[in-house]
Design a protein around this motif. Structure first.
Motif, short mmCIF file in Angstrom:
data_model
loop_
_atom_site.label_atom_id
_atom_site.label_comp_id
_atom_site.label_asym_id
_atom_site.label_seq_id
_atom_site.Cartn_x
_atom_site.Cartn_y
_atom_site.Cartn_z
N SER A 25 4.71 4.08 6.78
CA SER A 25 5.62 5.18 7.03
C SER A 25 7.03 4.89 6.54
CB SER A 25 5.67 5.48 8.53
OG SER A 25 6.54 6.54 8.83
N ILE A 26 7.72 5.95 6.15
CA ILE A 26 9.13 5.90 5.77
C ILE A 26 9.90 6.84 6.68
CG2 ILE A 26 10.82 6.27 3.92
CD1 ILE A 26 8.52 6.12 1.92
N THR A 27 11.04 6.37 7.18
CA THR A 27 11.98 7.22 7.90
C THR A 27 13.17 7.49 7.00
OG1 THR A 27 11.35 6.41 10.10
CG2 THR A 27 13.54 7.37 9.88
N VAL A 28 13.54 8.74 6.85
CA VAL A 28 14.77 9.10 6.14
C VAL A 28 15.69 9.79 7.14
CG1 VAL A 28 15.82 10.41 4.26
CG2 VAL A 28 13.62 9.29 3.92
N CYS A 61 4.29 -2.96 14.48
CA CYS A 61 5.46 -2.14 14.18
C CYS A 61 5.10 -1.08 13.15
CB CYS A 61 6.58 -3.04 13.64
SG CYS A 61 8.08 -2.16 13.22
N MET A 62 4.98 0.18 13.59
CA MET A 62 4.66 1.29 12.69
C MET A 62 3.42 1.00 11.86
SD MET A 62 7.08 3.47 13.41
CE MET A 62 7.02 4.65 12.07
N GLY A 63 2.44 0.32 12.46
CA GLY A 63 1.25 -0.07 11.71
C GLY A 63 1.52 -1.22 10.75
N PRO A 70 19.36 11.52 8.69
CA PRO A 70 20.09 12.72 8.28
C PRO A 70 21.01 12.52 7.08
CG PRO A 70 20.13 12.47 10.67
CD PRO A 70 19.54 11.21 10.13
N ASP A 71 21.56 11.30 6.93
CA ASP A 71 22.47 11.04 5.82
C ASP A 71 21.79 10.40 4.62
OD1 ASP A 71 21.89 8.58 6.90
OD2 ASP A 71 23.98 7.90 7.01
N GLY A 72 20.44 10.31 4.67
CA GLY A 72 19.69 9.73 3.56
C GLY A 72 19.35 8.27 3.70
N THR A 73 19.78 7.64 4.78
CA THR A 73 19.40 6.24 5.02
C THR A 73 17.89 6.14 5.16
OG1 THR A 73 21.49 5.79 6.17
CG2 THR A 73 19.67 4.28 6.58
N ALA A 74 17.30 5.21 4.42
CA ALA A 74 15.84 5.05 4.44
C ALA A 74 15.49 3.77 5.19
CB ALA A 74 15.29 4.99 3.02
N LEU A 75 14.53 3.89 6.11
CA LEU A 75 14.18 2.78 7.00
C LEU A 75 12.67 2.67 7.14
CD1 LEU A 75 16.74 3.72 9.77
CD2 LEU A 75 16.85 1.64 8.41
N PRO A 107 0.83 -1.20 0.00
CA PRO A 107 0.00 0.00 0.00
C PRO A 107 0.86 1.25 0.00
CG PRO A 107 0.07 -0.99 2.19
CD PRO A 107 0.73 -1.96 1.26
N ALA A 108 0.32 2.33 -0.52
CA ALA A 108 1.08 3.58 -0.56
C ALA A 108 1.34 4.08 0.85
CB ALA A 108 0.31 4.63 -1.35
N PRO A 109 2.54 4.58 1.12
CA PRO A 109 2.79 5.18 2.43
C PRO A 109 2.08 6.52 2.55
CG PRO A 109 4.62 5.62 0.98
CD PRO A 109 3.67 4.74 0.20
N TRP A 110 1.77 6.91 3.76
CA TRP A 110 1.14 8.23 3.94
C TRP A 110 1.97 9.16 4.82
CZ3 TRP A 110 -0.10 9.72 8.87
CH2 TRP A 110 -0.27 8.70 9.83
N ALA A 111 3.02 8.62 5.49
CA ALA A 111 3.78 9.44 6.43
C ALA A 111 5.28 9.32 6.17
CB ALA A 111 3.47 9.03 7.86
N LEU A 112 5.97 10.42 6.45
CA LEU A 112 7.43 10.48 6.34
C LEU A 112 7.98 11.09 7.61
CD1 LEU A 112 10.13 10.40 4.66
CD2 LEU A 112 9.55 12.71 3.90
#
Length: 364
Positions: free
Chosen positions: A243-246, A235-237, A248-253, A5-10
C-alpha cells in the motif's frame, strides 16, 4: 530498482480537515493546511500513475473528504484510471444528491464511521453532535445500493457495548463492519490512558465476535489490539509491500502513521513520479523486507510473516523505528506495553483530550 512487488492499494488522504474531534484520531499531530492540499489535477495524475504501477483499489479518505468541493472530479479521475474507489466518511454532509453525484462520477462503495451504538456516547467520543447525521447517512448509503461498510474504533469507552454496535450495523444495512481496536499513534497516543481497555473487556469482546460470526449478518472484521496479543501485526502487510499513502500535500508514505518518523524524509508526488517513489525512494526501502532487521527479529521464524511488527509503534514507544515492535513478546521492550495493559482498569477511564475544544453536545 528493488524488485518490490507491485502495490495494490492507495490511501488517498484528500484533506486533514474534519468536522469531528475524535480522541483516537490517526492523523498526524501536525495537520496539513487547506491551502497546501494537492489540487484536482494533481490527484488525477496520482491516480493515473498509481494504476500504472498496479494499484487497483483506493480509499478516498481524510479527515473528511466530503469537505473537498472537487470530490466528484477526483472520484471521476480515479474511475477513469481504472481504480476501484471507496469513500471513507464521517457521514456529515452526505446527502442523497451528494452521493448520487459521486456514484455518477464512478464511486464504488462507502465506509461510514460511527463511534458508538448510542447517541450520547457516540457524540461524546466524536466531540460534537453527529450521531443523527450518521444515521441519516447510513440510510442514504443503503438506499443507493452501494457496498456499505461500517467502521468502529474500539476502546475502553465503547467495548462493553459491542453487541449493540453489531446490532446497529445490521439495522443500518451494512454489508461489513470493521472493528478496529485503537492503535496508539498520534492523537490516540495522547489519549492512551483514557482509551486503553482492560483485558477482561477485550476477552468479552472476543467472545462476542466469535459468537456473532456464527449468525447471519454483516461480515465482521476484528483488528487485533496491539498491546494485548504478544504477537505483532505486520506493518501494512509489510513496509512497502502492498500500500501507498498519499497525504493531502502530496507526501507519500508506506503507511499512514509514518508521518511521525523523524528521519524518514518521505518523498512528495509533486516532485517524483509514484513509480519511483514506490520502487526506488529511500523512504519506501527503509524497512522493506527483512535485511534491515536487528535483535530478535533477525533470527525469528516469523520475520517473513510479521516483518518485525510496526515501525511507527516501535518509534513511538522506544524512539527507534528499527527496534523490534514492543507488542511482540520476544521484544526486549515488551514490558512497555505489557505493564500498560496490565495496569489498564475497567470502567469509563479518564477524560478525552480533544484536538481542539469541541462544541457542546446537544440533544438534537
Amino acid at each position: 530498482m528493488t524488485g518490490a512487488p507491485a502495490p495494490w492499494a492507495l490511501l488517498a488522504e484528500l484533506t486533514h480537515a474534519c468536522p469531528l474531534h475524535c480522541p483516537y484520531c490517526s492523523n498526524p499531530l501536525e495537520l496539513v493546511r487547506r491551502d497546501a492540499e494537492l489540487g484536482t489535477a494533481d490527484w488525477a495524475r496520482v491516480f493515473a500513475e498509481a494504476a500504472g504501477i498496479g494499484v487497483v483499489h483506493a480509499h478516498l479518505s481524510g479527515g473528511e473528504p466530503l469537505l473537498r468541493r472537487d470530490l466528484p472530479e477526483i472520484t471521476r479521475a480515479a474511475h477513469r484510471a481504472g481504480v476501484h474507489t471507496q469513500l471513507v466518511t464521517s457521514g456529515l454532509g452526505l446527502t442523497a444528491p451528494r452521493l448520487d453525484g459521486l456514484v455518477r462520477a464512478g464511486l464504488d462503495g462507502v465506509q461510514l464511521s460511527v463511534q458508538d451504538a448510542r447517541r450520547v456516547p457516540s457524540d461524546l467520543i466524536a466531540g460534537r453532535t453527529s450521531f443523527r447525521a450518521k444515521e441519516r447517512a447510513a440510510g442514504v448509503i443503503a438506499a443507493a445500493g452501494l457496498p456499505f461498510g461500517l467502521n468502529v474504533v474500539l476502546h475502553r469507552h465503547n467495548l462493553d457495548r459491542l453487541p449493540e454496535i453489531l446490532d446497529l450495523a445490521a439495522a443500518w444495512g451494512a454489508d461489513r463492519i470493521e472493528l478496529a481496536n485503537t492503535q496508539f499513534y498520534g492523537w490516540a497516543l495522547r489519549n492512551r490512558a483514557a482509551l486503553l481497555p482492560a483485558r477482561d473487556q477485550l476477552d468479552r469482546a472476543r467472545a462476542v465476535v466469535a459468537e456473532r460470526r456464527k449468525r447471519p449478518g454483516p461480515e465482521i472484521v476484528w483488528v487485533l489490539p496491539d498491546y494485548y496479543e504478544g504477537v505483532p501485526k505486520p506493518c501494512m502487510g509489510g513496509w512497502g509491500a502492498r500500500s501507498i499513502t498519499v497525504g493531502p500535500d502530496g507526501t507519500a508514505l508506506p503507511c499512514p502513521a509514518a508521518y511521525a518518523l523523524p528521519d524518514l524524509e518521505p518523498p512528495n508526488v509533486r516532485d517524483h513520479p509514484l513509480g519511483w517513489i514506490w520502487a526506488d525512494s529511500p523512504a519506501f526501502n527503509a524497512y522493506r523486507g527483512t535485511g534491515w532487521m536487528t535483535g530478535p527479529c533477525r533470527e525469528c521464524p516469523r520475520r517473513d510473516t510479521d516483518f518485525g511488527g510496526c515501525r511507527c509503534q516501535a518509534h513511538a514507544l522506544t524512539g527507534d523505528a528499527a527496534r523490534t515492535d514492543p507488542a511482540c513478546s520476544l521484544s526486549p521492550d515488551h514490558h512497555l506495553v505489557r505493564d500498560l495493559a496490565d495496569a489498564a482498569g475497567d470502567g469509563p477511564g479518564g477524560d478525552f483530550a480533544y484536538r481542539r475544544p469541541p462544541p457542546a453536545v446537544t440533544d438534537s
